[in-house]
Design an enzyme around this catalytic site. Sequence first.
Site, PDB file in Angstrom:
ATOM      1  N   LYS A   1     -24.959 149.912  75.263  1.00  0.00           N
ATOM      2  CA  LYS A   1     -25.177 150.907  74.225  1.00  0.00           C
ATOM      3  C   LYS A   1     -23.971 151.066  73.309  1.00  0.00           C
ATOM      4  O   LYS A   1     -24.078 151.631  72.227  1.00  0.00           O
ATOM      5  CB  LYS A   1     -25.596 152.253  74.822  1.00  0.00           C
ATOM      6  CG  LYS A   1     -24.645 152.863  75.839  1.00  0.00           C
ATOM      7  CD  LYS A   1     -25.162 154.231  76.246  1.00  0.00           C
ATOM      8  CE  LYS A   1     -24.943 154.715  77.656  1.00  0.00           C
ATOM      9  NZ  LYS A   1     -24.016 154.180  78.552  1.00  0.00           N
TER      10      LYS A   1
ATOM     11  N   LYS B   1     -24.135 141.419  78.573  1.00  0.00           N
ATOM     12  CA  LYS B   1     -25.223 142.344  78.897  1.00  0.00           C
ATOM     13  C   LYS B   1     -25.522 143.269  77.709  1.00  0.00           C
ATOM     14  O   LYS B   1     -24.630 143.532  76.892  1.00  0.00           O
ATOM     15  CB  LYS B   1     -24.897 143.157  80.161  1.00  0.00           C
ATOM     16  CG  LYS B   1     -23.822 144.202  79.997  1.00  0.00           C
ATOM     17  CD  LYS B   1     -23.846 145.218  81.135  1.00  0.00           C
ATOM     18  CE  LYS B   1     -23.007 146.420  80.730  1.00  0.00           C
ATOM     19  NZ  LYS B   1     -23.250 147.617  81.484  1.00  0.00           N
TER      20      LYS B   1
ATOM     21  N   LYS C   1     -10.691 149.771  79.817  1.00  0.00           N
ATOM     22  CA  LYS C   1     -10.852 150.896  78.883  1.00  0.00           C
ATOM     23  C   LYS C   1      -9.525 151.267  78.249  1.00  0.00           C
ATOM     24  O   LYS C   1      -9.481 151.715  77.106  1.00  0.00           O
ATOM     25  CB  LYS C   1     -11.464 152.122  79.588  1.00  0.00           C
ATOM     26  CG  LYS C   1     -12.906 151.912  80.001  1.00  0.00           C
ATOM     27  CD  LYS C   1     -13.907 152.664  79.158  1.00  0.00           C
ATOM     28  CE  LYS C   1     -15.247 151.987  79.210  1.00  0.00           C
ATOM     29  NZ  LYS C   1     -16.420 152.785  79.308  1.00  0.00           N
TER      30      LYS C   1
HETATM   31  P1  ATP Z   1     -21.328 151.429  77.812  1.00  0.00           P
HETATM   32  O1  ATP Z   1     -21.803 150.466  76.752  1.00  0.00           O
HETATM   33  O2  ATP Z   1     -21.072 152.824  77.297  1.00  0.00           O
HETATM   34  O3  ATP Z   1     -20.257 150.873  78.698  1.00  0.00           O
HETATM   35  P2  ATP Z   1     -23.615 150.714  79.309  1.00  0.00           P
HETATM   36  O4  ATP Z   1     -24.823 150.657  78.435  1.00  0.00           O
HETATM   37  O5  ATP Z   1     -22.958 149.422  79.640  1.00  0.00           O
HETATM   38  O6  ATP Z   1     -22.565 151.693  78.738  1.00  0.00           O
HETATM   39  P3  ATP Z   1     -23.462 152.395  81.696  1.00  0.00           P
HETATM   40  O7  ATP Z   1     -23.542 153.800  81.202  1.00  0.00           O
HETATM   41  O8  ATP Z   1     -22.147 151.859  82.122  1.00  0.00           O
HETATM   42  O9  ATP Z   1     -24.124 151.408  80.624  1.00  0.00           O
HETATM   43  O10 ATP Z   1     -24.482 152.168  82.880  1.00  0.00           O
HETATM   44  C1  ATP Z   1     -25.505 153.039  83.285  1.00  0.00           C
HETATM   45  C2  ATP Z   1     -26.384 152.296  84.267  1.00  0.00           C
HETATM   46  O11 ATP Z   1     -27.174 151.297  83.601  1.00  0.00           O
HETATM   47  C3  ATP Z   1     -25.612 151.545  85.358  1.00  0.00           C
HETATM   48  O12 ATP Z   1     -26.291 151.695  86.580  1.00  0.00           O
HETATM   49  C4  ATP Z   1     -25.655 150.091  84.913  1.00  0.00           C
HETATM   50  O13 ATP Z   1     -25.579 149.192  85.994  1.00  0.00           O
HETATM   51  C5  ATP Z   1     -27.004 150.016  84.215  1.00  0.00           C
HETATM   52  N1  ATP Z   1     -26.979 149.016  83.121  1.00  0.00           N
HETATM   53  C6  ATP Z   1     -26.173 149.055  82.043  1.00  0.00           C
HETATM   54  N2  ATP Z   1     -26.419 148.024  81.208  1.00  0.00           N
HETATM   55  C7  ATP Z   1     -27.428 147.303  81.775  1.00  0.00           C
HETATM   56  C8  ATP Z   1     -28.141 146.112  81.393  1.00  0.00           C
HETATM   57  N3  ATP Z   1     -27.879 145.477  80.268  1.00  0.00           N
HETATM   58  N4  ATP Z   1     -29.107 145.645  82.220  1.00  0.00           N
HETATM   59  C9  ATP Z   1     -29.390 146.293  83.357  1.00  0.00           C
HETATM   60  N5  ATP Z   1     -28.763 147.429  83.778  1.00  0.00           N
HETATM   61  C10 ATP Z   1     -27.796 147.936  83.007  1.00  0.00           C
END
Ligand code: ATP
Length: 334
Positions: A203, A200, A118
Site C-alpha cells: 500500500k 509484493k 525503516k
Molecule cells: P506497507 O506498504 O505500509 O509496508 P503492506 O501493504 O506491506 O504495508 P502490512 O501492513 O505490513 O502491509 O501488512 C499487513 C498484513 O498483510 C500482514 O499480515 C502481511 O503479511 C499481509 N500482506 C501485506 N502485503 C501482502 C501481499 N502483497 N500479499 C499477501 N499478503 C500481504
Amino acid sequence: MEQQPERRKRILSAIQPSGIPTLGNYLGALKNWVSMSEEYDCAYAVADLHAITVRQNPADLRHRTLELYALLLAIGLDPEKNLVFIQSQVPTHAQLAWVLNCYTQFGEMSRMTQFKDKSAQHADNVNVGLFAYPVLMAADILLYQADFVPVGADQKQHLEITRDIAGRFNGIYGNVFTIPEPYIGKEGARVMSLQEPEKKMSKSDPNVNGFISMLDTPDVILRKCKRAVTDSEARVAYEEGRGGINNLMGIYSCCTGKPMAQIEAEFEGKGYGDFKIAVAEAVIEELRPVQERFHEYMGNLDYIRSCAAKGAEAAQRISQRTLDKVMKKVGFVL
Ligand code: ATP
Ligand code: LTN
C-alpha cells in the site's frame, strides 16, 4: 466438580492504519481473519500507536483509523463475537510496553531488519519509538495471552523477539505470559505488484498502478488490471518464471475459487486483453459487497465510534488482568 468448558485458543493480530489496505492485504491476511474467527477466540487491533513511529498528519490518521475499523466490520468481522479495537484506546498497551522495554536488550533490538529498513527510509526521523516498535508489538500479543499470531514473513522476526521477551520474563517471575506461536494457516495468497511482479503488492508503493486498494472504484480496478505488466507470449498458462501472468492468475483464482488448470482451459486461445478484463471483473465482484458495507458504515460514524468504544472497554478488561499480574511481579504498589 463442575467441568470447565475448554478455553478456545486465542488469536491476536493487528494492522496499522498507514494507508487503505490493498487487495494483497485482503487476500493474504484480512480474509483469513474472518475465517479464523469461526474457530478461535480472536482479538484484532487497529495499531495506531505503531503508526506514529512514522510522522502522520493528525486529521488523516484519525480518519484512516476510523476507516480501517469500518473496513474490518465490512469484511465480515462481528464485533460482538470478536474483540475489535483501536490500540490507542486501550492504555494497557503503552503501559506494558514500557515495562517490557526494561526487559529487552538494546543489542537484540538493533538486529531487527524492519528497523534497519525503516530507518534508512526515514533517515530524518529515526525515533526511539521506531526502535522500540517490536516491544509494543510484544505487549499487544502478550496482554491477551494469545496462543497464535498470524503474521507474514516480514513480521516473523518480531514474533521471535516477543517469544524471547516473554520467555525471559517468565524465567524471572514464573508463568506470567503464554508464549505465542506463529499461526500457520492455509497458505495465504501472496499478491505481487501489478507493475513490478517480483515485488509484493504494497500500500505504500509510490506507483499507484502497482496496487489495487480495497476501496478502488470499478473503473480504477479495470484500468489498473489492463495496465498490469505481463509478457509478450499472449498465453494464459501458469509456469515458472512468468511473474506477471502468474500473479494475475493467482488473483483470479483467489477471487473465483477456480484452480489454475480450469483457468488455463477457460482462456485457451484467448489473448491477455480478455483475461485482464475477466480478472478485473472478478476483483470488482470480490470487493463489491465489502465496499458497499464499508460505505454504509462510514455513513454512520457514530456507530463505528460506539463499536470501537465497546471493543476498547472489553479489551481493557481482559488485558488489565495480565497487566495487574505483571505490576505485582515487578514490585509496583497496587
Ligand atoms: P506497507 O506498504 O505500509 O509496508 P503492506 O501493504 O506491506 O504495508 P502490512 O501492513 O505490513 O502491509 O501488512 C499487513 C498484513 O498483510 C500482514 O499480515 C502481511 O503479511 C499481509 N500482506 C501485506 N502485503 C501482502 C501481499 N502483497 N500479499 C499477501 N499478503 C500481504
Ligand atoms: N507490525 C504489524 C502490525 C502489528 C501486529 C501486532 C501484528 C502491530 N501489533 C501484533 C501482529 C500482532 C504490521 O505492520 N503488519
